[in-house]
Design a protein around this motif. Structure first.
Motif, PDB file in Angstrom:
ATOM      1  N   GLU A 257       5.235  50.498  56.818  1.00 46.58           N
ATOM      2  CA  GLU A 257       4.678  51.677  56.159  1.00 46.58           C
ATOM      3  C   GLU A 257       4.372  51.445  54.687  1.00 46.58           C
ATOM      4  O   GLU A 257       3.696  52.272  54.066  1.00 46.58           O
ATOM      5  CB  GLU A 257       5.658  52.850  56.298  1.00 46.58           C
ATOM      6  N   TRP A 259       6.621  51.417  52.244  1.00 40.16           N
ATOM      7  CA  TRP A 259       7.475  52.272  51.425  1.00 40.16           C
ATOM      8  C   TRP A 259       8.402  51.420  50.565  1.00 40.16           C
ATOM      9  O   TRP A 259       9.062  50.509  51.056  1.00 40.16           O
ATOM     10  CB  TRP A 259       8.330  53.188  52.301  1.00 40.16           C
ATOM     11  N   SER A 266       5.176  59.711  52.500  1.00 46.25           N
ATOM     12  CA  SER A 266       3.813  59.947  52.975  1.00 46.25           C
ATOM     13  C   SER A 266       3.454  58.847  53.968  1.00 46.25           C
ATOM     14  O   SER A 266       4.206  57.895  54.170  1.00 46.25           O
ATOM     15  CB  SER A 266       2.831  59.928  51.805  1.00 46.25           C
ATOM     16  N   THR A 267       2.308  58.979  54.595  1.00 43.33           N
ATOM     17  CA  THR A 267       1.772  57.905  55.425  1.00 43.33           C
ATOM     18  C   THR A 267       0.659  57.230  54.646  1.00 43.33           C
ATOM     19  O   THR A 267      -0.366  57.852  54.337  1.00 43.33           O
ATOM     20  CB  THR A 267       1.214  58.443  56.749  1.00 43.33           C
ATOM     21  N   ILE A 268       0.875  55.978  54.295  1.00 44.04           N
ATOM     22  CA  ILE A 268      -0.130  55.214  53.548  1.00 44.04           C
ATOM     23  C   ILE A 268      -1.143  54.679  54.563  1.00 44.04           C
ATOM     24  O   ILE A 268      -0.823  53.815  55.374  1.00 44.04           O
ATOM     25  CB  ILE A 268       0.523  54.071  52.759  1.00 44.04           C
ATOM     26  N   VAL A 282      -1.791  51.989  46.492  1.00 46.62           N
ATOM     27  CA  VAL A 282      -2.265  52.917  47.516  1.00 46.62           C
ATOM     28  C   VAL A 282      -3.731  53.246  47.283  1.00 46.62           C
ATOM     29  O   VAL A 282      -4.123  53.623  46.182  1.00 46.62           O
ATOM     30  CB  VAL A 282      -1.418  54.208  47.512  1.00 46.62           C
ATOM     31  N   GLU A 285      -3.808  57.888  51.269  1.00 50.78           N
ATOM     32  CA  GLU A 285      -2.549  58.291  51.892  1.00 50.78           C
ATOM     33  C   GLU A 285      -2.558  59.782  52.194  1.00 50.78           C
ATOM     34  O   GLU A 285      -3.391  60.537  51.678  1.00 50.78           O
ATOM     35  CB  GLU A 285      -1.357  57.942  50.990  1.00 50.78           C
ATOM     36  N   THR A 286      -1.601  60.197  53.017  1.00 52.37           N
ATOM     37  CA  THR A 286      -1.443  61.607  53.353  1.00 52.37           C
ATOM     38  C   THR A 286      -0.505  62.266  52.341  1.00 52.37           C
ATOM     39  O   THR A 286       0.161  61.567  51.548  1.00 52.37           O
ATOM     40  CB  THR A 286      -0.847  61.751  54.763  1.00 52.37           C
TER      41      THR A 286
END
Length: 471
Positions: A257, A259, A266-268, A282, A285-286
């Motif tokens: 992910e 992280w 978040s989701t990258i 990034v 991302e969300t």
């Protein structure tokens, strides 16, 4: 060159050979089951198109199976030369699992493969169909034991350590370790999807070349039916496999992910992880919480980032991060192709839409790409361990200098380039030719009067290259 240590060279060599090997089982597992379905359909309907399809794909299966066996032998060789410490310390657990694979899968395949390939007119149709079924079951048994062994290395249980060696104390726990069920389902489904995408691509090729006969149309519908069902299902199976990895291998998930910090994640979607800077650059991302919800099922869950572990406990992030995205991207592509094809089928426009045929042809290798990307994500994400949390990769390598490892790697690269390129070219020519009424079994012609033989024989005095005039 100073960085090319024996450990790095041994890892490169194993990665190189397994990348070649895995594409063949990923294809033949699905293709063996497809052959069983085709022969069963022929026996049930006696439609010549099913027979032609079976005989055509049987030739492709024989080539892919042979190359898979050859590349698999090389990996066993490396376990003794480059990874002798690993073999010594884990042999009591992994040795029997690999032995069961030989006894239940390889012997089963080898026993019935000859009947399947050369017994079309030497045995009855029922016995030949049984042989095809046993070969298909054998490939699934092979996947069962290989995935069990590899999954134990990911999530080991049912063992004890005596004098530095792993000893099995509960074989049920060893075989059915936590990550095994979801990973087996994920891999077998991936194999079926890989085969279906190749079959769909082969049918699209024939349509684009103006050779869209009954065999090509049957292939297209069978492939689309499977893809439309399995591709969305694979998304759910993959999610379950990720949930197991989050519970037992959180460092792998953090690397996948991208992280680094602990918190609501978040989701990258797109980015570039940098291990040295301990951050991910990034690009897309969300919002916060989406990643926590997808992984943990709770948008408020605080999940660990890579900084929560010492550097020596972290896997490299770049390959798991991008491997995961390539795998998911190929999965979404297969979902789109399957649903698009199903829609065209429902509208009775499946055989006329040339744009779909072009996309299907270009998407043919998507399954292979997804399998390779997923495997690299899994294996690199397990680092720095070869048995997760227990045996480091650096401690499992053989005590040999770099020169012989580099030499054998060079030999493998040259040999693979020659042998497997030749095999791939031959398979490509078969796919270009495509199935059709020209298919004949590999033995002598059937006795006169057999309707299957007569269907492929020209009338006396006929010119086989002539075409019937238009009316």
């Amino acid at each position: 060159m100073a960085d090319l240590s024996p450990l790095l060279l041994a890892r490169i060599q194993f990665g190189f050979t397994i990348a070649f090997h895995i594409i063949f089982p990923a294809f033949t597992i699905g293709l063996a089951s497809y052959l069983a379905v085709l022969e069963g359909a022929w026996l049930a309907t006696r439609r010549e198109a099913f027979r032609n399809l079976y005989l055509f794909w049987m030739k492709v299966f024989a080539l892919a199976f042979g190359m898979g066996v050859v590349s698999g032998v090389v990996m066993s060789y490396q376990l003794g030369t480059n990874w002798s410490v690993f073999s010594d310390r884990t042999g009591s657990v992994l040795g029997p699992l690999l032995g069961y694979e030989v006894l239940t899968a390889f012997f089963l395949e080898a026993s019935f493969l000859g009947i399947m390939l050369f017994g079309w007119r030497k045995v009855g149709p029922t016995l030949h169909f049984v042989a095809t079924l046993f070969v298909a079951v054998g490939t699934l048994f092979s996947a069962f034991w290989i995935l069990s062994a590899n999954s134990w290395m990911q999530t080991p249980q049912g063992y004890a350590i005596e004098d530095g060696r792993f000893i099995a104390v509960d074989w049920f726990e060893v075989i059915f370790n936590p990550s095994f069920p979801s990973r087996l389902a994920h891999m077998v489904t991936a194999a079926y999807l890989t085969t279906a995408m190749v079959v769909l691509g082969a049918s699209a090729l024939q349509a684009l070349r103006g050779n869209d006969g009954a065999e090509s149309r049957i292939m297209r519908r069978m492939a689309i039916g499977l893809i439309a069902v399995l591709a969305p299902l694979q998304l759910l199976i993959g999610h379950e496999s990720g949930a197991v990895a989050h519970e037992h291998q959180p460092t792998k998930v953090a690397a996948m992910e991208g992280w680094w910090e602990t918190g609501r994640q978040s989701t990258i979607l797109l980015g570039w992880p940098n291990d040295a800077a301990e951050k991910t650059y990034v690009w897309l991302e969300t919002p916060k919480g989406w990643g926590s919800w997808i992984v943990a099922g709770d948008a408020k869950a605080e999940l660990k980032g890579m900084k929560a572990w010492p550097r020596e406990e972290r896997p490299p992030t770049l390959i798991p991060f991008w491997g995961f995205r390539v795998m998911v991207g190929m999965g979404l592509l297969m979902i789109a192709v399957g649903l698009w094809g199903a829609g065209l089928w429902a509208l009775r426009r499946l055989d006329q839409n040339r744009l779909f045929h072009r996309i299907a042809l270009l998407s043919g290798p998507a399954g292979f790409v997804a399998v390779l990307a997923g495997w690299m994500t899994t294996e690199v994400g397990r680092q720095p361990y070869v048995v997760f949390g227990l045996l480091r990769t650096a401690d499992a390598v053989s005590p040999v200098p770099a020169a012989p490892v580099a030499g054998s790697l060079l030999v493998f690269m040259v040999t693979y380039a020659i042998v497997f390129s030749a095999g791939a070219v031959y398979i490509g020519r078969l796919l270009l030719q495509g199935p059709g009424p020209h298919e004949v079994p590999p033995e002598a012609p059937e006795p006169p009067g057999n309707p299957l033989a007569m269907a492929n024989e020209p009338a006396p005095g006929a010119h086989t290259g002539a075409r019937e005039p238009r009316r």
